[in-house]
Design an enzyme around this catalytic site. Sequence first.
Site, short mmCIF file in Angstrom:
data_model
loop_
_atom_site.label_atom_id
_atom_site.label_comp_id
_atom_site.label_asym_id
_atom_site.label_seq_id
_atom_site.Cartn_x
_atom_site.Cartn_y
_atom_site.Cartn_z
N CYS A 113 0.78 -1.12 -0.07
CA CYS A 113 0.01 0.01 -0.04
C CYS A 113 0.94 1.31 -0.14
O CYS A 113 0.31 2.32 -0.26
CB CYS A 113 -1.04 0.08 1.20
SG CYS A 113 -2.39 -1.31 0.93
N ASP B 217 -15.62 5.87 0.90
CA ASP B 217 -15.85 4.42 1.58
C ASP B 217 -14.89 3.51 1.29
O ASP B 217 -14.24 3.68 0.29
CB ASP B 217 -17.02 4.06 1.98
CG ASP B 217 -17.69 3.74 3.25
OD1 ASP B 217 -16.79 3.06 3.91
OD2 ASP B 217 -18.73 4.23 3.74
N SER C 188 -5.34 -10.54 -16.88
CA SER C 188 -3.97 -10.61 -16.83
C SER C 188 -3.15 -9.73 -18.06
O SER C 188 -3.71 -9.74 -19.23
CB SER C 188 -3.08 -11.78 -16.75
OG SER C 188 -3.41 -12.41 -17.91
#
Length: 348
Positions: free
Chosen positions: A13, A46, A136
Amino acid sequence: MEEKITFCQSGGCTAKLGAGILNHVLEKLPKGEKDANLLVGYDSRDDAAIYQVSDDTAIVQTLDFFPPVVEDPYTFGKIAATNALSDIYAMGGEVKTALNIVCFPEKMDLNILGEIMRGGSEKVIEAGGTLAGGHSIQDATVKYGLSVMGTVHPKKIWSNNSGRPGDRLILTKKLGVGIICTANRVNEASEEAMHAAITSMTTLNKKASEICRKYEIHACTDVTGFGFLGHLHEMMDGRLRCKIYADQVPVFPEALSYADEFLLTAAGQRNRNHVEQYVDFTDISFVMEEVLFDPQTSGGLLVAVKPEQAQALVHELQEAGLPAAVVGEISETDDPQTLQNKEITITK
């Protein structure tokens, strides 16, 4: 021979765009005609979208993918899948299906891709879902994640910004995995610290979510790329304030040590630049500030619960083996202007 993947400059992240950049882009997108069945969309900031399909069923839809955060392909697959599945749990939902999202260099050993997808598949199965396909593309670097569909009762949705004054804030995982992974990237993290971080990043938020459903949860989010303070800022929604007790926040002790050695992430600094104006630090060390801004890969749930139920909830979470703690409380202000942008107070 053990197969490994090469780190990018930022993995997990920490590779995500900053909240400020995203806000600048999203606010300019055409909204179109409002759909009454879209209960939660991107305009609410959210964790996932929610679309009602019947009186008692709504679909929870999310996706997440990123570059490697560890060298071992199988472990990376587990981390990426755990992270993607988390948004379903943060909305109070149950996982149903998942689709692979894969970016992979055509010339790289396909055994690496197989191990990544094996790790992801195992986590989907553990979540009680079905891996139903995927997509992919050939790319210069490896990226992996999932598009996930879950379900939730329309009247039992957890939004991230619906907390109430008096609510206690509970965090279900330790902070600091971004800093630990950064230290590991330059061979400064101990094996014990990385093992603890990987264990946390591969722990589904399923059990935490299931336990929380027994209690009166008013708001919930999972702590990921925007860090603890970034996601907390979204929870306050410009109308609430909160006080966080830094010494009660669960933290990997090694993360504090590595932050003291300035083993920090660029994403953490982006989080600081975006959120610092809303935060009042009262006698808090620089290293603890950095942990609170640190982007988390596959972090825990941050829930706002009815105050009378907080201790019982924490006890049950801890009995389930989770390092949960009450970390603060929400309050209100009579006049939003009196917040003077400082909606979060961090104290000891």
